[in-house]
Design a protein around this motif. Structure first.
Motif, PDB file in Angstrom:
ATOM      1  N   LEU A   1       8.290 -17.081 -10.959  1.00 32.25           N
ATOM      2  CA  LEU A   1       7.696 -16.665  -9.689  1.00 32.25           C
ATOM      3  C   LEU A   1       8.281 -15.329  -9.234  1.00 32.25           C
ATOM      4  O   LEU A   1       7.567 -14.461  -8.736  1.00 32.25           O
ATOM      5  N   GLY A   2       9.571 -15.149  -9.426  1.00 35.04           N
ATOM      6  CA  GLY A   2      10.214 -13.883  -9.070  1.00 35.04           C
ATOM      7  C   GLY A   2       9.629 -12.709  -9.846  1.00 35.04           C
ATOM      8  O   GLY A   2       9.336 -11.657  -9.283  1.00 35.04           O
ATOM      9  N   PHE A   3       9.439 -12.881 -11.157  1.00 34.14           N
ATOM     10  CA  PHE A   3       8.824 -11.817 -11.965  1.00 34.14           C
ATOM     11  C   PHE A   3       7.397 -11.534 -11.510  1.00 34.14           C
ATOM     12  O   PHE A   3       6.973 -10.380 -11.443  1.00 34.14           O
ATOM     13  N   ALA A   4       6.658 -12.581 -11.210  1.00 36.61           N
ATOM     14  CA  ALA A   4       5.271 -12.402 -10.770  1.00 36.61           C
ATOM     15  C   ALA A   4       5.206 -11.638  -9.451  1.00 36.61           C
ATOM     16  O   ALA A   4       4.390 -10.725  -9.290  1.00 36.61           O
ATOM     17  N   LEU A   5       6.060 -11.995  -8.502  1.00 40.11           N
ATOM     18  CA  LEU A   5       6.072 -11.304  -7.213  1.00 40.11           C
ATOM     19  C   LEU A   5       6.508  -9.848  -7.358  1.00 40.11           C
ATOM     20  O   LEU A   5       5.941  -8.959  -6.721  1.00 40.11           O
ATOM     21  N   LYS A   6       7.499  -9.604  -8.199  1.00 42.14           N
ATOM     22  CA  LYS A   6       7.957  -8.231  -8.420  1.00 42.14           C
ATOM     23  C   LYS A   6       6.821  -7.378  -8.976  1.00 42.14           C
ATOM     24  O   LYS A   6       6.577  -6.265  -8.522  1.00 42.14           O
ATOM     25  N   GLY A   7       6.095  -7.889  -9.954  1.00 39.39           N
ATOM     26  CA  GLY A   7       4.964  -7.172 -10.532  1.00 39.39           C
ATOM     27  C   GLY A   7       3.858  -6.939  -9.528  1.00 39.39           C
ATOM     28  O   GLY A   7       3.243  -5.871  -9.492  1.00 39.39           O
ATOM     29  N   THR A   8       3.605  -7.918  -8.678  1.00 37.26           N
ATOM     30  CA  THR A   8       2.570  -7.780  -7.657  1.00 37.26           C
ATOM     31  C   THR A   8       2.930  -6.691  -6.661  1.00 37.26           C
ATOM     32  O   THR A   8       2.090  -5.856  -6.310  1.00 37.26           O
ATOM     33  N   PHE A   9       4.181  -6.671  -6.199  1.00 43.46           N
ATOM     34  CA  PHE A   9       4.606  -5.645  -5.244  1.00 43.46           C
ATOM     35  C   PHE A   9       4.532  -4.246  -5.863  1.00 43.46           C
ATOM     36  O   PHE A   9       4.087  -3.305  -5.231  1.00 43.46           O
ATOM     37  N   LYS A  10       4.941  -4.106  -7.120  1.00 37.74           N
ATOM     38  CA  LYS A  10       4.858  -2.813  -7.788  1.00 37.74           C
ATOM     39  C   LYS A  10       3.395  -2.385  -7.921  1.00 37.74           C
ATOM     40  O   LYS A  10       3.061  -1.222  -7.726  1.00 37.74           O
ATOM     41  N   HIS A  11       2.537  -3.314  -8.248  1.00 37.80           N
ATOM     42  CA  HIS A  11       1.105  -3.016  -8.392  1.00 37.80           C
ATOM     43  C   HIS A  11       0.526  -2.527  -7.071  1.00 37.80           C
ATOM     44  O   HIS A  11      -0.183  -1.525  -7.023  1.00 37.80           O
ATOM     45  N   MET A  12       0.818  -3.199  -5.989  1.00 39.40           N
ATOM     46  CA  MET A  12       0.271  -2.835  -4.681  1.00 39.40           C
ATOM     47  C   MET A  12       0.815  -1.501  -4.177  1.00 39.40           C
ATOM     48  O   MET A  12       0.147  -0.804  -3.425  1.00 39.40           O
ATOM     49  N   LYS A  13       2.011  -1.124  -4.600  1.00 36.78           N
ATOM     50  CA  LYS A  13       2.589   0.158  -4.191  1.00 36.78           C
ATOM     51  C   LYS A  13       2.179   1.285  -5.130  1.00 36.78           C
ATOM     52  O   LYS A  13       2.552   2.431  -4.931  1.00 36.78           O
ATOM     53  N   GLY A  14       1.379   0.971  -6.159  1.00 36.56           N
ATOM     54  CA  GLY A  14       0.924   1.998  -7.088  1.00 36.56           C
ATOM     55  C   GLY A  14       1.961   2.402  -8.114  1.00 36.56           C
ATOM     56  O   GLY A  14       1.868   3.464  -8.700  1.00 36.56           O
ATOM     57  N   GLU A  15       2.941   1.552  -8.360  1.00 38.87           N
ATOM     58  CA  GLU A  15       4.013   1.886  -9.295  1.00 38.87           C
ATOM     59  C   GLU A  15       3.860   1.182 -10.641  1.00 38.87           C
ATOM     60  O   GLU A  15       4.705   1.334 -11.512  1.00 38.87           O
ATOM     61  N   SER A  16       2.813   0.428 -10.808  1.00 41.82           N
ATOM     62  CA  SER A  16       2.642  -0.289 -12.070  1.00 41.82           C
ATOM     63  C   SER A  16       1.526   0.353 -12.884  1.00 41.82           C
ATOM     64  O   SER A  16       0.770   1.168 -12.380  1.00 41.82           O
ATOM     65  N   PRO A  17       1.432  -0.009 -14.143  1.00 43.70           N
ATOM     66  CA  PRO A  17       0.347   0.526 -14.960  1.00 43.70           C
ATOM     67  C   PRO A  17      -0.968  -0.178 -14.641  1.00 43.70           C
ATOM     68  O   PRO A  17      -1.592  -0.785 -15.503  1.00 43.70           O
TER      69      PRO A  17
END
Length: 121
Positions: A14-30
């Motif tokens: 769950l921690g990894f999923a939330l971290k990825g979601t926050f990065k995605h919403m901030k435009g920092e993910s691929p």
């Protein structure tokens, strides 16, 4: 003991999923295969065949990166007589047209690439 291990595994996942979601919403993910939030894509302008009759501004939800903007631009530009300029920071597409456009078709085209038209002005 087994229950504690299972709970710990679920918490870590769950921690990894939330971290990825926050990065995605901030435009920092691929996002959408983009590779990063600072990439600026070269999207050529579509030239209309006839004089521009008007413009419609579509407010769009769900776009997070330049790849999202490119997908929306390319989808709208496939419509005969329509040329889109997507402003990611405004969550909108300004569509110039040289013939009457069906607003339901615009909504459907945007929905087909994974986004939602909130309003059309």
């Amino acid at each position: 003991m087994v229950d504690i291990i299972i709970v710990l595994i679920v918490v870590v996942l769950l921690g990894f999923a939330l971290k990825g979601t926050f990065k995605h919403m901030k435009g920092e993910s691929p996002c959408c295969g983009g590779g990063g939030g600072s990439i600026v894509l070269d999207i050529p302008d579509k030239k209309l065949d006839n004089p521009v009759l008007g413009k419609k501004v579509l407010k769009i939800s769900g776009m997070h990166c330049e790849h999202c903007a490119k997908a929306v631009t390319e989808a709208i530009n496939k419509i005969d007589g329509a040329s889109a300029k997507v402003k990611l920071s405004e969550n909108e597409a300004v569509v110039s047209y040289d013939r009457e456009l069906d607003e339901e078709q615009l909504k459907r085209i945007v929905k087909d690439v994974g986004y939602r038209v909130v309003s059309i002005k």
